[in-house]
Design a protein around this motif. Structure first.
Motif, PDB file in Angstrom:
ATOM      1  N   TYR A 127       0.842  -1.198   0.000  1.00  0.00           N
ATOM      2  CA  TYR A 127       0.000   0.000   0.000  1.00  0.00           C
ATOM      3  C   TYR A 127       0.879   1.251   0.000  1.00  0.00           C
ATOM      4  CZ  TYR A 127      -3.129   3.621   1.782  1.00  0.00           C
ATOM      5  OH  TYR A 127      -3.839   4.781   1.937  1.00  0.00           O
ATOM      6  N   PHE A 128       0.538   2.215  -0.824  1.00  0.00           N
ATOM      7  CA  PHE A 128       1.370   3.428  -0.908  1.00  0.00           C
ATOM      8  C   PHE A 128       0.536   4.587  -1.443  1.00  0.00           C
ATOM      9  CE2 PHE A 128       2.227   3.412  -5.585  1.00  0.00           C
ATOM     10  CZ  PHE A 128       1.711   2.166  -5.892  1.00  0.00           C
ATOM     11  N   HIS A 129       1.070   5.797  -1.283  1.00  0.00           N
ATOM     12  CA  HIS A 129       0.451   6.927  -1.977  1.00  0.00           C
ATOM     13  C   HIS A 129       1.500   7.955  -2.394  1.00  0.00           C
ATOM     14  CE1 HIS A 129       0.306   8.312   2.157  1.00  0.00           C
ATOM     15  NE2 HIS A 129      -0.625   7.461   2.444  1.00  0.00           N
ATOM     16  N   HIS A 130       2.589   7.419  -2.955  1.00  0.00           N
ATOM     17  CA  HIS A 130       3.589   8.260  -3.608  1.00  0.00           C
ATOM     18  C   HIS A 130       4.081   7.490  -4.833  1.00  0.00           C
ATOM     19  CE1 HIS A 130       7.245  10.417  -4.501  1.00  0.00           C
ATOM     20  NE2 HIS A 130       6.907  11.352  -3.644  1.00  0.00           N
ATOM     21  N   HIS A 131       4.174   8.187  -5.958  1.00  0.00           N
ATOM     22  CA  HIS A 131       4.464   7.459  -7.199  1.00  0.00           C
ATOM     23  C   HIS A 131       5.828   6.781  -7.204  1.00  0.00           C
ATOM     24  CE1 HIS A 131       6.713  11.144  -8.275  1.00  0.00           C
ATOM     25  NE2 HIS A 131       7.360  10.354  -9.111  1.00  0.00           N
ATOM     26  N   ALA A 132       6.712   7.201  -6.300  1.00  0.00           N
ATOM     27  CA  ALA A 132       8.049   6.583  -6.277  1.00  0.00           C
ATOM     28  C   ALA A 132       7.972   5.078  -6.050  1.00  0.00           C
ATOM     29  CB  ALA A 132       8.888   7.224  -5.175  1.00  0.00           C
ATOM     30  N   TRP A 133       6.877   4.630  -5.444  1.00  0.00           N
ATOM     31  CA  TRP A 133       6.792   3.203  -5.089  1.00  0.00           C
ATOM     32  C   TRP A 133       6.108   2.356  -6.142  1.00  0.00           C
ATOM     33  CZ3 TRP A 133      10.202   3.410  -1.675  1.00  0.00           C
ATOM     34  CH2 TRP A 133      10.250   4.441  -0.746  1.00  0.00           C
ATOM     35  N   GLN A 134       5.646   2.961  -7.232  1.00  0.00           N
ATOM     36  CA  GLN A 134       4.938   2.164  -8.228  1.00  0.00           C
ATOM     37  C   GLN A 134       5.846   1.136  -8.907  1.00  0.00           C
ATOM     38  OE1 GLN A 134       3.511   5.348 -10.627  1.00  0.00           O
ATOM     39  NE2 GLN A 134       5.411   5.672 -11.715  1.00  0.00           N
ATOM     40  N   ASN A 135       7.164   1.343  -8.791  1.00  0.00           N
ATOM     41  CA  ASN A 135       8.109   0.412  -9.425  1.00  0.00           C
ATOM     42  C   ASN A 135       8.572  -0.700  -8.476  1.00  0.00           C
ATOM     43  OD1 ASN A 135       8.144   2.114 -11.709  1.00  0.00           O
ATOM     44  ND2 ASN A 135       9.651   3.426 -10.732  1.00  0.00           N
ATOM     45  N   ARG A 136       7.900  -0.877  -7.374  1.00  0.00           N
ATOM     46  CA  ARG A 136       8.400  -1.792  -6.355  1.00  0.00           C
ATOM     47  C   ARG A 136       8.669  -3.199  -6.891  1.00  0.00           C
ATOM     48  NH1 ARG A 136       9.053  -2.684  -1.054  1.00  0.00           N
ATOM     49  NH2 ARG A 136       8.519  -4.700  -0.179  1.00  0.00           N
ATOM     50  N   TYR A 137       7.738  -3.742  -7.629  1.00  0.00           N
ATOM     51  CA  TYR A 137       7.914  -5.114  -8.111  1.00  0.00           C
ATOM     52  C   TYR A 137       8.438  -5.174  -9.538  1.00  0.00           C
ATOM     53  CZ  TYR A 137       5.297  -6.732  -4.059  1.00  0.00           C
ATOM     54  OH  TYR A 137       4.894  -7.004  -2.783  1.00  0.00           O
ATOM     55  N   ARG A 138       8.106  -4.119 -10.282  1.00  0.00           N
ATOM     56  CA  ARG A 138       8.411  -4.174 -11.701  1.00  0.00           C
ATOM     57  C   ARG A 138       8.461  -2.734 -12.188  1.00  0.00           C
ATOM     58  NH1 ARG A 138       7.648  -3.167 -17.178  1.00  0.00           N
ATOM     59  NH2 ARG A 138       6.914  -4.998 -18.341  1.00  0.00           N
ATOM     60  N   TYR A 139       9.475  -2.405 -12.960  1.00  0.00           N
ATOM     61  CA  TYR A 139       9.614  -1.020 -13.396  1.00  0.00           C
ATOM     62  C   TYR A 139       8.412  -0.601 -14.252  1.00  0.00           C
ATOM     63  CZ  TYR A 139      11.652   3.250 -15.085  1.00  0.00           C
ATOM     64  OH  TYR A 139      11.875   4.567 -15.367  1.00  0.00           O
TER      65      TYR A 139
ATOM     66  N   ASN B 126       9.384   6.322 -14.101  1.00  0.00           N
ATOM     67  CA  ASN B 126       9.873   7.251 -13.077  1.00  0.00           C
ATOM     68  C   ASN B 126       8.920   8.431 -12.913  1.00  0.00           C
ATOM     69  OD1 ASN B 126      12.173   5.953 -12.234  1.00  0.00           O
ATOM     70  ND2 ASN B 126      13.451   6.847 -13.828  1.00  0.00           N
ATOM     71  N   ALA B 127       8.094   8.644 -13.921  1.00  0.00           N
ATOM     72  CA  ALA B 127       7.178   9.787 -13.871  1.00  0.00           C
ATOM     73  C   ALA B 127       5.884   9.400 -13.151  1.00  0.00           C
ATOM     74  CB  ALA B 127       6.865  10.244 -15.294  1.00  0.00           C
ATOM     75  N   ASN B 128       5.180  10.417 -12.678  1.00  0.00           N
ATOM     76  CA  ASN B 128       3.934  10.172 -11.955  1.00  0.00           C
ATOM     77  C   ASN B 128       2.778  10.053 -12.946  1.00  0.00           C
ATOM     78  OD1 ASN B 128       2.020   9.893  -9.998  1.00  0.00           O
ATOM     79  ND2 ASN B 128       2.161  11.988  -9.222  1.00  0.00           N
ATOM     80  N   ILE B 129       2.799   8.994 -13.744  1.00  0.00           N
ATOM     81  CA  ILE B 129       1.830   8.882 -14.849  1.00  0.00           C
ATOM     82  C   ILE B 129       0.410   8.592 -14.359  1.00  0.00           C
ATOM     83  CG2 ILE B 129       3.573   8.200 -16.548  1.00  0.00           C
ATOM     84  CD1 ILE B 129       2.617   5.318 -16.264  1.00  0.00           C
ATOM     85  N   PHE B 130       0.254   8.126 -13.124  1.00  0.00           N
ATOM     86  CA  PHE B 130      -1.089   7.839 -12.585  1.00  0.00           C
ATOM     87  C   PHE B 130      -1.579   8.936 -11.626  1.00  0.00           C
ATOM     88  CE2 PHE B 130       0.602   3.622 -13.637  1.00  0.00           C
ATOM     89  CZ  PHE B 130      -0.434   3.102 -14.388  1.00  0.00           C
ATOM     90  N   ASN B 131      -0.853  10.045 -11.565  1.00  0.00           N
ATOM     91  CA  ASN B 131      -1.222  11.148 -10.650  1.00  0.00           C
ATOM     92  C   ASN B 131      -1.412  10.660  -9.209  1.00  0.00           C
ATOM     93  OD1 ASN B 131      -1.164  12.960 -12.734  1.00  0.00           O
ATOM     94  ND2 ASN B 131      -3.389  13.018 -13.022  1.00  0.00           N
ATOM     95  N   ILE B 132      -0.469   9.861  -8.741  1.00  0.00           N
ATOM     96  CA  ILE B 132      -0.580   9.336  -7.375  1.00  0.00           C
ATOM     97  C   ILE B 132      -0.100  10.404  -6.396  1.00  0.00           C
ATOM     98  CG2 ILE B 132       0.280   7.560  -5.774  1.00  0.00           C
ATOM     99  CD1 ILE B 132       0.678   5.747  -8.272  1.00  0.00           C
ATOM    100  N   ASP B 133      -0.921  10.691  -5.402  1.00  0.00           N
ATOM    101  CA  ASP B 133      -0.502  11.618  -4.346  1.00  0.00           C
ATOM    102  C   ASP B 133      -1.103  11.164  -3.016  1.00  0.00           C
ATOM    103  OD1 ASP B 133      -3.137  12.497  -4.189  1.00  0.00           O
ATOM    104  OD2 ASP B 133      -2.799  14.238  -5.466  1.00  0.00           O
TER     105      ASP B 133
END
Lengths: 301, 298
Positions: free
Chosen positions: A184-196, A199-206
């Protein structure tokens, strides 16, 4: 006379505020074990200020701040006169954030403490209610391990109540889900946790978006489902448009695409929920995850 | 519904993998990098199976031997004294920027060897200082004409990895100013007056690197291994990029699957493409491998 009254009121307010703060600090500290036979408290500290927290965690503080860190109480112990132990309890504000930090830190769940716990090489971490707890031993042996376990149970009992996670957690499809993989997260930096992914916030995660990353394994192919819950449908629509535009615009029409290696990517939006599947072994698995998550989400809302 | 195949190239491009992949995997075209004008950077990777013992203790004698060999190879000099003279002058004021992170600090044995090398060239004892968090208040660092940058590589909760580039964060009074976009622009630190143009040598310590982190302090000995290596370069970006490739390879080996360092350590790539600090791409790095080759991972 009026001036004196003002000073008196201000003083009383200051004392009340300080007393309240001290009370809250000691409440958090009281969750940690005190000195007892074979276990001496060597030092203790409560950290609230951002600057102090940065200095304490030395670089890793940003992770906790992004998960809504409120306060930390920590105690350093000497066990049996020679082993240095450290217990820390982080007030993360909400159960979801406490789980988030735990899900970032864990690789597995292998002991039964709190609402999820991991023991690994002298480090015991668990989450319960709105708290994330870490107990660390500089050197490990069986006796130290037992001590860490006892301390964890003490802290868990002191916290007492259990926390409720947001409804989106109940919408996770369970079939083929890799146990303990939900992150569980709410910062785009973590979207690559399992698989790249990017680097950009393409899903507007905040901080207002609840993001879950789940790992699945079917036909020996690890694949991933990201579930993003936005505050409203407009924001979800905007994020969907941006993400598909950056990924492959054809996804908007076709919902799923296969790459040359035969793996599938899928993306869809249902209300304020955005679903993204990556590396699925087939079209069927891709649509199963999207549709199942959407269906479960609809049932709980 | 019509299903159209997505080419791998298109998928990579769309996912923004092209740039990162070329850096992380070293297998995609170098032209993807904006800067291709610099000369290749020499990076010396040296290893010795006895550099640390089973408990991770450093063998000082072996460390001295491999450090000297790496330095002579990097500078192209046959004698270690000549190698030191190639990078340091007797009247230099030298700050050795180390790292004191309690779980994995710059080895004191290495700091001593650097000090010996500097004194051997004729640098006065009072003109040498080894420091980390106190550099801004350290008179030697304040007046430094030369810097030597030495730290271990480790994974990091926010910047992806603790790198040589990142090691200069203590030259700024509020390190968290550099945290946006997971520390993307750490290379800007190298433009600060206390630092700019002064670094004579970068040493990335790869004795027992940390390749994965758990818990609030991001450390567990289980996720270190005896790599027993040192990486030396005049280019901090090239040294970091090489170290990162080793960390990535170890993660693949350990987890049995590609598990990217997260958050992305893109500050290394951006130090090249955005800040022109050095070369991050494997094609622009001349990697010299010395010593123990078993399990070299690169």
């Amino acid at each position: 006379m009026k001036h004196q009254a003002l000073i008196m009121i201000s003083t009383l307010l200051f004392i009340a505020a300080a007393g309240h703060a001290m009370n809250e600090d000691s409440l958090l500290m009281d969750h940690l074990p005190g000195s007892r036979e074979n276990l001496q408290v060597e030092s203790e500290e409560v950290i609230v200020k951002k600057e102090d927290f940065y200095r304490y965690i030395n670089g890793g503080a940003e992770l906790y701040l992004n998960y809504g860190f409120k306060k930390l109480a920590k105690r350093n112990y000497l066990f049996r006169g020679s082993h240095q132990l450290k217990a820390e309890i982080f007030d993360m504000g909400t159960p979801a954030n406490a789980f988030g930090v735990f899900s970032y830190s864990r690789d597995t769940v292998n002991i039964d403490v709190g609402q999820g716990a991991q023991y690994m090489g002298g480090s015991l971490i668990f989450w319960q209610d709105r708290y994330f707890v870490s107990i660390f031993a500089h050197q490990e042996n069986e006796e130290v391990r037992r001590q860490l376990d006892q301390m964890a149970r003490y802290i868990s009992d002191a916290i007492g109540q259990r926390g409720q996670l947001p409804g989106i957690f109940d919408a996770i499809p369970q079939e083929s889900l890799v146990p303990t993989s939900t992150f569980y997260f709410h910062h785009h930096a973590w979207q690559n946790r399992y698989r790249y992914i990017s680097n950009a916030n393409i899903f507007n995660i905040d901080e207002n978006v609840r993001a879950l990353l789940n790992k699945y394994k079917a036909a020996r192919q690890p694949h991933y489902l990201m579930m993003l819950e936005y505050p409203d449908e407009k924001k979800a629509r905007k994020a969907y448009k941006k993400a598909t535009g950056k990924l492959v615009p054809r996804l908007r029409k076709e919902k799923a695409l296969q790459d040359e290696q035969g793996l599938w990517m899928g993306c869809d939006r249902k209300g304020r929920l955005l679903l993204f599947v990556l590396d699925a072994p087939g079209r069927e698995e891709t649509f199963y995850l999207i549709n199942r998550a959407a269906e479960k989400y609809r049932q709980i809302n | 519904m019509t299903i159209k195949k997505l080419s791998r190239r298109e998928a990579l491009k769309r996912l923004g993998l092209a740039a990162a992949g070329s850096f992380l995997l070293g297998s995609l075209p170098g032209r993807l990098f904006a800067q291709a004008h610099r000369e290749k950077s020499r990076v010396v990777l040296i290893r010795h199976k006895d550099l640390t013992d089973g408990s991770g203790q450093v063998n000082r004698q072996v460390l001295a031997s491999v450090f000297d060999r790496a330095l002579t190879t990097l500078t192209g000099k046959s004698q270690v004294e000549e190698a030191w003279r190639r990078i340091i002058q007797p009247d230099d004021v030298v700050g050795v920027k180390s790292n004191v992170w309690s779980h994995l600090p710059t080895p004191p044995e290495l700091e001593e060897l650097i000090g010996e090398g500097l004194r051997g060239v004729g640098v006065k004892k009072d003109n040498i200082s080894v420091d980390d968090r106190g550099v801004l208040d350290d008179p030697v660092f304040q007046n430094a004409t030369a810097l030597i940058n030495a730290r271990p590589m480790r994974t990091h909760d926010w910047s992806g990895v603790g790198s040589l580039i990142k090691n200069y964060i203590m030259f700024h009074p509020r390190p968290w100013d550099y945290h946006p976009d997971t520390c993307a622009d750490l290379a800007k630190l190298w433009e600060k007056p206390m630092v700019k143009g002064k670094t004579r040598l970068n040493i990335l310590v790869m004795l027992t690197p940390l390749f994965h982190g758990v818990g609030p302090h991001h450390f567990n000995k289980k996720y270190t291994w005896r790599y027993n290596g040192l990486i030396l370069s005049f280019d901090p970006v090239a040294a970091d990029a090489t170290g990162l490739r080793i960390i990535e390879a170890r993660r693949r080996e350990y987890f049995g699957e590609k598990r990217p360092v997260s958050p992305s350590p893109h500050h290394i790539r951006l130090a090249d493409t955005r800040h022109n600090l050095g070369n991050a791409h494997a094609d622009r790095i001349e990697l010299v491998r010395l010593g123990w080759q078993d399990g070299i991972l690169i």
